[in-house]
Design a protein around this motif. Structure first.
Motif, PDB file in Angstrom:
ATOM      1  N   TYR A 261      -7.640 -20.414  36.023  1.00 40.48           N
ATOM      2  CA  TYR A 261      -8.650 -21.390  35.852  1.00 40.48           C
ATOM      3  C   TYR A 261      -8.548 -21.582  34.324  1.00 40.48           C
ATOM      4  CZ  TYR A 261     -13.437 -22.483  34.876  1.00 40.48           C
ATOM      5  OH  TYR A 261     -14.558 -22.550  34.989  1.00 40.48           O
ATOM      6  N   ILE A 262      -8.095 -20.041  33.543  1.00 39.06           N
ATOM      7  CA  ILE A 262      -8.553 -19.851  32.350  1.00 39.06           C
ATOM      8  C   ILE A 262      -7.428 -20.638  31.436  1.00 39.06           C
ATOM      9  CG2 ILE A 262      -8.206 -17.967  30.541  1.00 39.06           C
ATOM     10  CD1 ILE A 262      -9.432 -16.033  33.277  1.00 39.06           C
ATOM     11  N   TYR A 263      -6.199 -20.967  32.323  1.00 35.15           N
ATOM     12  CA  TYR A 263      -4.969 -21.468  31.964  1.00 35.15           C
ATOM     13  C   TYR A 263      -5.930 -22.897  31.893  1.00 35.15           C
ATOM     14  CZ  TYR A 263      -0.377 -23.781  30.847  1.00 35.15           C
ATOM     15  OH  TYR A 263       0.661 -24.014  30.175  1.00 35.15           O
ATOM     16  N   GLY A 264      -6.113 -23.479  32.290  1.00 35.60           N
ATOM     17  CA  GLY A 264      -6.390 -24.923  32.297  1.00 35.60           C
ATOM     18  C   GLY A 264      -7.952 -24.544  31.358  1.00 35.60           C
ATOM     19  N   VAL A 265      -8.585 -24.002  31.300  1.00 36.63           N
ATOM     20  CA  VAL A 265     -10.142 -24.842  30.886  1.00 36.63           C
ATOM     21  C   VAL A 265      -9.286 -24.429  28.458  1.00 36.63           C
ATOM     22  CG1 VAL A 265     -12.009 -22.886  29.722  1.00 36.63           C
ATOM     23  CG2 VAL A 265     -11.237 -23.945  32.387  1.00 36.63           C
ATOM     24  N   ARG A 266      -7.970 -23.177  28.190  1.00 34.08           N
ATOM     25  CA  ARG A 266      -7.995 -23.134  27.367  1.00 34.08           C
ATOM     26  C   ARG A 266      -7.745 -24.091  26.861  1.00 34.08           C
ATOM     27  NH1 ARG A 266      -3.004 -20.812  25.316  1.00 34.08           N
ATOM     28  NH2 ARG A 266      -3.232 -19.302  23.580  1.00 34.08           N
ATOM     29  N   GLY A 267      -6.336 -24.445  27.307  1.00 37.96           N
ATOM     30  CA  GLY A 267      -5.946 -26.063  27.287  1.00 37.96           C
ATOM     31  C   GLY A 267      -6.819 -27.040  26.803  1.00 37.96           C
ATOM     32  N   GLN A 268      -7.614 -26.850  27.687  1.00 40.03           N
ATOM     33  CA  GLN A 268      -8.769 -28.534  27.869  1.00 40.03           C
ATOM     34  C   GLN A 268      -8.816 -28.246  25.880  1.00 40.03           C
ATOM     35  OE1 GLN A 268     -11.523 -28.712  30.853  1.00 40.03           O
ATOM     36  NE2 GLN A 268      -9.627 -29.666  32.254  1.00 40.03           N
ATOM     37  N   MET A 269      -9.960 -27.236  25.880  1.00 41.03           N
ATOM     38  CA  MET A 269     -10.412 -26.984  24.740  1.00 41.03           C
ATOM     39  C   MET A 269      -9.664 -27.114  23.226  1.00 41.03           C
ATOM     40  SD  MET A 269     -13.570 -23.775  25.731  1.00 41.03           S
ATOM     41  CE  MET A 269     -12.146 -22.576  25.951  1.00 41.03           C
TER      42      MET A 269
END
Length: 300
Positions: A261-269
């Motif tokens: 989840y963190i990886y996905g959120v970081r990528g979007q930001m």
């Protein structure tokens, strides 16, 4: 309507009296009119209380559940479903105060739940509508999530796809699902409460997407939930969403699920150039989510 089909509409509202009145107008014209229209008022400070009370005097199906404080959408849906359950409702139509159902929207959800079980032998845990924006396009934030074999029962005359989560914008939930899986998590306050709840009840069997049931979601703009869209105005909602989903992912899948989840959120930001100050706020919310353990309350 028979006791076995007793239906309650649960609408959570806060300071949007104009849109709420349009929702009540739309419910009044339904081909399958709810037996109970429960307006859960999150301590609104506008004219909402007076307008709802005035309507209730003319329409005995309308119940005004005014909460002593604003407990957010999550707390409101928790309180509303709990109250409707205690009133004996067999089906719960859940929606927002800015979503206007087409005249046959509720009947089509109800008929799909019954029809799917009759034809296929499986008991869907919920049925959700096609949510459209004000221009008729798909509302980006209200698109349900399909399961891997979503097309298993799709037919030209029955285009009901299997889904395991949806938003609380025009979804019908049968009483058995509430009895077996409890209530939405009130402590979430806002965001991800609908996804967590529908995924939880879908453990029994997936829900179904019913595109012939349509509702218009009157939001200011048509944007999905993407962490690349964070700005100063929307940050507070994304912080709740990050905390809540982190808590859920830890509960369901542990550290590996959270890291994904963190990886996905970081990528979007990063991809959308979200300012570092706002990114730090989201990471702080994720850290809070690791120790956030809200309870699931039973319906009875």
């Amino acid at each position: 309507m028979s006791v076995l089909n007793k239906t309650a509409a649960v609408i959570v509202t806060y300071n949007r009296s104009g849109k709420l009145m349009k929702v009540l107008d739309a419910l009044n014209t339904q081909t399958m009119r709810p037996d109970i229209v429960l307006v859960v008022d999150n301590a609104s400070t506008d004219e909402t209380p007076d307008l709802v009370e005035a309507r209730a005097k003319l329409d005995p199906s309308i119940r005004h559940l005014r909460l002593p404080e604003n407990v957010g959408g999550a707390g409101g849906f928790h309180a509303g479903i709990k109250a409707a359950y205690q009133m004996g409702a067999q089906y719960f139509w859940i929606s927002d105060d800015d979503a206007y159902p087409e005249p046959d929207a509720i009947e089509r959800l109800h008929d799909a739940l019954i029809g799917f079980q009759s034809e296929n032998g499986w008991r869907p845990s919920f049925a959700c509508s096609r949510v459209e924006w004000v221009d008729g396009s798909l509302c980006e934030m209200n698109c349900p999530r399909t399961v891997w074999d979503w097309a298993r029962f799709v037919k030209p005359t029955r285009p009901w796809a299997l889904v395991d989560s949806c938003s609380f914008v025009s979804v019908m939930i049968p009483r058995w699902a509430v009895a077996e899986h409890g209530l939405p998590i009130a402590d979430y306050f806002i965001w991800f409460d609908d996804a967590e709840y529908t995924r939880r009840i879908a453990r029994s069997y997936p829900g179904i997407y019913v595109p012939e049931s349509r509702v218009i979601h009157d939001t200011p703009d048509n944007r999905g939930v993407n962490f690349g869209l964070i700005d100063e105005k929307s940050l507070w909602k994304f912080k709740y969403g990050a905390r809540n989903e982190t808590s859920y992912r830890w509960r369901e899948g542990g550290l590996v699920n959270v890291l994904a989840y963190i990886y996905g959120v970081r990528g979007q930001m990063r991809a959308n150039g979200v300012p570092h100050r706002l990114r730090r706020e989201i990471y702080s919310a994720i850290i809070r989510g690791l120790s956030f353990r809200p309870k699931i309350e039973p319906a009875g």
